[in-house]
Design an enzyme around this catalytic site. Structure first.
Site, mmCIF file in Angstrom:
data_model
loop_
_atom_site.group_PDB
_atom_site.id
_atom_site.type_symbol
_atom_site.label_atom_id
_atom_site.label_comp_id
_atom_site.label_asym_id
_atom_site.label_seq_id
_atom_site.Cartn_x
_atom_site.Cartn_y
_atom_site.Cartn_z
ATOM 1 N N ARG A 47 0.857 -1.111 0.063
ATOM 2 C CA ARG A 47 0.195 -0.042 -0.044
ATOM 3 C C ARG A 47 0.695 1.416 -0.025
ATOM 4 O O ARG A 47 0.477 2.298 -0.621
ATOM 5 C CB ARG A 47 -0.958 -0.070 1.232
ATOM 6 N N TYR A 99 -16.330 16.470 -16.352
ATOM 7 C CA TYR A 99 -16.686 15.154 -16.233
ATOM 8 C C TYR A 99 -17.981 14.771 -15.286
ATOM 9 O O TYR A 99 -17.759 15.274 -14.276
ATOM 10 C CB TYR A 99 -15.278 14.262 -16.004
ATOM 11 N N ASP A 171 -7.152 18.424 -14.839
ATOM 12 C CA ASP A 171 -7.591 17.049 -15.665
ATOM 13 C C ASP A 171 -7.123 16.927 -16.767
ATOM 14 O O ASP A 171 -7.699 17.576 -17.981
ATOM 15 C CB ASP A 171 -9.029 16.888 -15.394
ATOM 16 N N LYS A 196 -8.027 6.155 -19.739
ATOM 17 C CA LYS A 196 -8.244 6.523 -21.117
ATOM 18 C C LYS A 196 -7.026 6.588 -21.994
ATOM 19 O O LYS A 196 -6.708 5.418 -22.038
ATOM 20 C CB LYS A 196 -8.998 7.982 -21.163
#
Ligand SMILES: *Cc1c(COP(=O)(O)O)cnc(C)c1O
Length: 382
Positions: A47, A99, A171, A196
């Protein structure tokens, strides 16, 4: 190193023990210690850090010209970490054409933790100065925006807040670092849905943050470590593999994107085409200044204004797949009002121009002729 070399070599080393050219997928949760607290190679528990994820994170920092890269389990997990950096009472100014999932995260989750969000057009950046308050701590941009392909002048926003205690986050999912690098233009944080263009093959959900400074990177790494939204080693490998062909893919997406946009613009059934590479785009000059190319995202509306026409076209496409998401090698088509942007209230959508006859295409890297003829056949079904 220049960009096309960086996507292949940036931050990457051959595996030291075997010489493996590619980073192995380190499927391990934990790492052996010689004596309590003494780590062999800096790794303790996955982690906190995992060598495969680390390789991806180094590559991300390299291609976005940042100090630190961080890989998350999704784009929204990456955004979530940025919001956790804020304190109750802080204010965020965000671009209004956003978005849908980002809008949902802001309004439905974080407003209840007493963060305040203001959604505004950044078309005229000078107007933003009037809405900045002492409590403004973050500006959240998307450019090009989703789905209307509006642009924001990143450098103008960075200049506006210079010297103020406000972070600028961009973004960069739609453009990818091949097309624009926000940190070079003054941003503090770059965020990606690596699902993406970075991944590029529609086979993984992943997110990324890249920071201008190591200090901010360390603070966000602490949030990632403390709340756990990491990307697993196998998915990290997939994104790393995708990044290696980012330049080639973005070149072809852009070549096909402009041609599909031009085809749509001359089509008698089409009203508006939204694509930054078209001279008819209201921010064509900014696109030329800020973006290396224009990518594969194209949206358009119908002269009839009818939702039924959009639906009919979408049902009759065969090479374009009707599906959410974008940025993969295959072409996708989407109806924002009922798919990706359904989480935005109808009246808000209407205000923004996300009309029911709007179609969004993610133009892939297939042969252009096949894409155009697919559209041609689908249009003739209306
Ligand atoms: C898909 C997307 C996101 C969300 O990313 P996930 O990986 O789906 O969590 C955020 N911003 C933009 C612009 C996107 O396209």
């Amino acid at each position: 190193m220049k960009f096309n070399t960086k996507v292949i070599h940036g931050g990457q080393q051959h595996e030291p023990h075997t010489g493996s050219v590619n980073v192995p997928v380190f499927l391990t949760s934990t790492f052996a210690q010689r004596t309590p607290g003494e780590l062999k190679a800096g790794y303790e528990y996955s982690r906190a850090a995992n060598p495969t994820r680390q390789a991806l994170e180094d590559a991300l920092a390299s291609i976005e010209n940042g100090a630190t890269g961080l890989a998350f389990g999704s784009g929204l997990a990456a955004m979530d970490a940025v919001l956790k950096f804020l304190n109750p009472g802080d204010e965020v100014i965000a671009v209004d054409d956003l978005y849908g999932g980002s809008y949902r995260l802001f309004t439905r989750l974080y407003e209840k933790y007493d963060l305040k969000f203001t959604f505004v057009s950044f078309h005229d950046v000078s107007k933003i100065a009037d809405i900045i308050t002492d409590k403004t701590k973050l500006i959240w941009l998307e450019t090009p925006t989703n789905p209307l392909m509006k642009l924001v002048d990143i450098k103008a926003v960075a200049d506006l807040i210079k010297g103020k205690d406000i972070l600028l986050a961009v973004d960069n999912t739609f453009a990818s670092p091949y097309i624009q690098r926000p940190i070079d233009l003054g941003a503090d944080i770059v965020m990606h849905s690596a699902t993406k263009y970075l991944g590029g093959h529609s086979d993984v959900i992943a997110g990324a943050l890249i920071t201008k400074t190591k200090e901010l990177g360390d603070a966000l790494h602490f949030i990632q470590f403390a709340s756990g939204g990491i990307l697993g080693p196998h998915d990290s490998y997939l994104v790393l593999r995708g990044i290696k062909t980012l330049s080639l893919r973005m070149q072809r997406h852009s070549e096909n994107g402009i041609e599909v946009a031009k085809y749509l613009e001359q089509h008698p059934a089409v009203q508006n085409v939204f694509y930054p590479g078209l001279p008819s785009h209201p921010q064509y000059e900014l696109a030329k200044k800020q973006m290396k190319e224009n990518g594969g995202m194209v949206s358009f509306t119908f002269k009839s204004g009818k939702k039924e026409d959009a639906v009919k076209l979408l049902e009759n496409l065969k090479v374009f797949t009707l599906a959410e998401s974008l940025g993969g090698v295959e072409s996708l088509a989407n109806h924002p009002a009922s798919m990706t942007h359904a989480s935005i209230p109808a009246e808000k959508r209407a205000e923004l121009g996300i009309t029911d006859d709007l179609v969004r295409l993610s133009v892939g890297i297939e042969d252009l002729e096949d894409l155009i003829s697919d559209l041609e056949i689908a249009f003739s079904s209306i």
